[in-house]
Scaffold this motif. Structure first.
Motif, PDB file in Angstrom:
ATOM      1  N   ASP A   1      70.494  20.468  24.994  1.00 41.75           N
ATOM      2  CA  ASP A   1      70.380  21.942  26.610  1.00 41.75           C
ATOM      3  C   ASP A   1      70.083  20.553  27.749  1.00 41.75           C
ATOM      4  O   ASP A   1      71.399  20.579  28.782  1.00 41.75           O
ATOM      5  CB  ASP A   1      69.684  22.620  27.043  1.00 41.75           C
ATOM      6  N   SER A   2      69.388  19.354  27.161  1.00 38.44           N
ATOM      7  CA  SER A   2      69.069  18.461  29.112  1.00 38.44           C
ATOM      8  C   SER A   2      68.412  17.012  28.271  1.00 38.44           C
ATOM      9  O   SER A   2      68.186  17.419  27.021  1.00 38.44           O
ATOM     10  CB  SER A   2      68.034  19.147  29.509  1.00 38.44           C
ATOM     11  N   THR A   3      68.709  16.228  29.015  1.00 35.79           N
ATOM     12  CA  THR A   3      68.122  15.200  28.954  1.00 35.79           C
ATOM     13  C   THR A   3      66.836  15.407  28.304  1.00 35.79           C
ATOM     14  O   THR A   3      66.067  14.479  27.213  1.00 35.79           O
ATOM     15  CB  THR A   3      68.567  13.791  29.319  1.00 35.79           C
ATOM     16  N   ALA A   4      66.250  15.815  29.252  1.00 36.28           N
ATOM     17  CA  ALA A   4      64.564  16.172  28.441  1.00 36.28           C
ATOM     18  C   ALA A   4      64.377  16.729  27.266  1.00 36.28           C
ATOM     19  O   ALA A   4      63.205  16.240  26.627  1.00 36.28           O
ATOM     20  CB  ALA A   4      64.112  17.019  30.005  1.00 36.28           C
ATOM     21  N   ASP A   5      64.901  17.715  27.023  1.00 37.30           N
ATOM     22  CA  ASP A   5      65.032  18.607  25.941  1.00 37.30           C
ATOM     23  C   ASP A   5      65.311  16.899  24.195  1.00 37.30           C
ATOM     24  O   ASP A   5      64.756  17.384  23.692  1.00 37.30           O
ATOM     25  CB  ASP A   5      66.014  18.874  25.041  1.00 37.30           C
ATOM     26  N   LEU A   6      65.933  16.282  24.501  1.00 44.16           N
ATOM     27  CA  LEU A   6      66.409  15.092  23.789  1.00 44.16           C
ATOM     28  C   LEU A   6      65.315  14.414  24.062  1.00 44.16           C
ATOM     29  O   LEU A   6      65.114  13.739  22.414  1.00 44.16           O
ATOM     30  CB  LEU A   6      67.465  14.241  24.920  1.00 44.16           C
ATOM     31  N   LEU A   7      64.846  14.017  24.986  1.00 42.67           N
ATOM     32  CA  LEU A   7      63.684  12.911  24.436  1.00 42.67           C
ATOM     33  C   LEU A   7      62.548  13.513  24.120  1.00 42.67           C
ATOM     34  O   LEU A   7      61.601  12.615  23.740  1.00 42.67           O
ATOM     35  CB  LEU A   7      63.337  12.746  26.225  1.00 42.67           C
ATOM     36  N   ASP A   8      62.482  14.909  24.244  1.00 40.12           N
ATOM     37  CA  ASP A   8      61.167  15.462  24.066  1.00 40.12           C
ATOM     38  C   ASP A   8      61.498  15.602  22.052  1.00 40.12           C
ATOM     39  O   ASP A   8      60.418  14.998  21.189  1.00 40.12           O
ATOM     40  CB  ASP A   8      60.746  17.187  23.664  1.00 40.12           C
ATOM     41  N   VAL A   9      62.307  15.431  21.908  1.00 42.06           N
ATOM     42  CA  VAL A   9      62.431  15.507  20.416  1.00 42.06           C
ATOM     43  C   VAL A   9      62.440  13.640  20.337  1.00 42.06           C
ATOM     44  O   VAL A   9      61.484  13.221  18.856  1.00 42.06           O
ATOM     45  CB  VAL A   9      63.864  15.958  19.629  1.00 42.06           C
ATOM     46  N   VAL A  10      63.245  12.787  20.631  1.00 45.34           N
ATOM     47  CA  VAL A  10      63.346  12.181  20.791  1.00 45.34           C
ATOM     48  C   VAL A  10      61.323  11.331  20.428  1.00 45.34           C
ATOM     49  O   VAL A  10      61.544  10.086  19.316  1.00 45.34           O
ATOM     50  CB  VAL A  10      64.416  10.624  21.535  1.00 45.34           C
ATOM     51  N   GLU A  11      61.081  11.353  21.668  1.00 48.63           N
ATOM     52  CA  GLU A  11      59.353  11.016  21.850  1.00 48.63           C
ATOM     53  C   GLU A  11      58.165  11.703  20.911  1.00 48.63           C
ATOM     54  O   GLU A  11      56.976  10.955  20.824  1.00 48.63           O
ATOM     55  CB  GLU A  11      59.531  11.092  23.213  1.00 48.63           C
ATOM     56  N   GLY A  12      58.700  12.256  20.071  1.00 49.85           N
ATOM     57  CA  GLY A  12      57.911  13.136  18.775  1.00 49.85           C
ATOM     58  C   GLY A  12      57.143  14.367  19.933  1.00 49.85           C
ATOM     59  O   GLY A  12      55.992  14.728  19.335  1.00 49.85           O
ATOM     60  N   ARG A  13      57.738  14.170  21.068  1.00 47.58           N
ATOM     61  CA  ARG A  13      56.332  15.219  21.698  1.00 47.58           C
ATOM     62  C   ARG A  13      57.138  17.353  21.204  1.00 47.58           C
ATOM     63  O   ARG A  13      56.274  17.925  21.418  1.00 47.58           O
ATOM     64  CB  ARG A  13      56.781  15.616  22.689  1.00 47.58           C
ATOM     65  N   LYS A  14      58.248  17.301  21.386  1.00 48.20           N
ATOM     66  CA  LYS A  14      58.656  18.882  19.800  1.00 48.20           C
ATOM     67  C   LYS A  14      59.574  18.067  18.622  1.00 48.20           C
ATOM     68  O   LYS A  14      60.140  17.415  18.891  1.00 48.20           O
ATOM     69  CB  LYS A  14      59.898  19.654  21.455  1.00 48.20           C
ATOM     70  N   PRO A  15      59.603  19.516  17.761  1.00 48.92           N
ATOM     71  CA  PRO A  15      59.869  19.564  16.467  1.00 48.92           C
ATOM     72  C   PRO A  15      61.543  19.935  17.042  1.00 48.92           C
ATOM     73  O   PRO A  15      61.608  20.812  17.909  1.00 48.92           O
ATOM     74  CB  PRO A  15      59.180  19.743  15.522  1.00 48.92           C
ATOM     75  N   GLY A  16      62.668  18.757  15.977  1.00 48.07           N
ATOM     76  CA  GLY A  16      63.813  19.237  16.376  1.00 48.07           C
ATOM     77  C   GLY A  16      65.056  18.742  15.746  1.00 48.07           C
ATOM     78  O   GLY A  16      64.540  17.606  14.867  1.00 48.07           O
TER      79      GLY A  16
END
Length: 176
Positions: free
Chosen positions: A54-69
């Motif tokens: 939905d957003s670049t922030a959501d993408l970065l959360d997954v890429v940087e391991g803060r959230k699963p996805g």
């Protein structure tokens, strides 16, 4: 199909019953499954290489391991692959079970995870041609050497092991 009664479920190495009390047959069907938002009763086959955010922030959360996805299938970040890995880990009594697209990918990952530049592998027996090339031609370019012993030379194993040996690969007969 019913599950048979298993011995002590807390015994080490016993995979007949999982920690949640489900039997092997039930776990074979349901382990690793995730509720599908579209209502499928089993994990659908997601044949996508990439997934939207939905957003670049959501993408970065997954890429940087803060959230699963779900991110990129080649990285294993695909719900179908994760369901398979979780099912295999559950059935084998392990914490994780990485899935690979080929045996060679699994071998390469294993060798590279356990051997570094200056270290050594011993291959005992007849191996698949691709394995022979990986060990004999590709890994030496990274400074990882391999000693090959024929199956009938197994008694020499102690002579070729060194303090730098990290893997002994007992090979089965390869297919021609």
């Amino acid at each position: 199909m019913t599950d048979s009664t298993a011995p002590d479920p807390t015994a080490p190495g016993d995979i007949a019953r999982g920690t949640n009390g489900q039997g092997l047959a039930t776990r074979s069907v349901h382990a690793g499954e995730r509720r599908d938002p579209e209502g499928a009763i089993h994990t659908p086959l997601y044949a996508h290489s990439t997934f939207a955010f939905d957003s670049t922030a959501d993408l970065l959360d997954v890429v940087e391991g803060r959230k699963p996805g779900n991110l990129y299938t080649r990285y294993g970040l695909n719900p179908t692959i994760r369901a398979l890995e979780d099912k295999l880990a559950d059935l084998e009594g392990g914490r994780q079970a990485p899935a690979f697209s080929s045996g060679m990918a699994a071998e390469a990952a294993t060798f590279l995870a356990h051997a570094r530049t200056g270290e050594h592998i011993v291959c005992l027996g007849d191996v698949y041609g691709g394995t022979f090339e990986l060990l004999g031609a590709n890994l030496p370019q990274l400074g990882i050497t391999t000693t090959f012993l024929r199956a009938d030379e197994a008694t020499r194993l102690g002579q070729v092991l060194t303090e730098r040996t990290r893997i002994v690969l007992p090979a089965m007969a390869s297919r021609g």
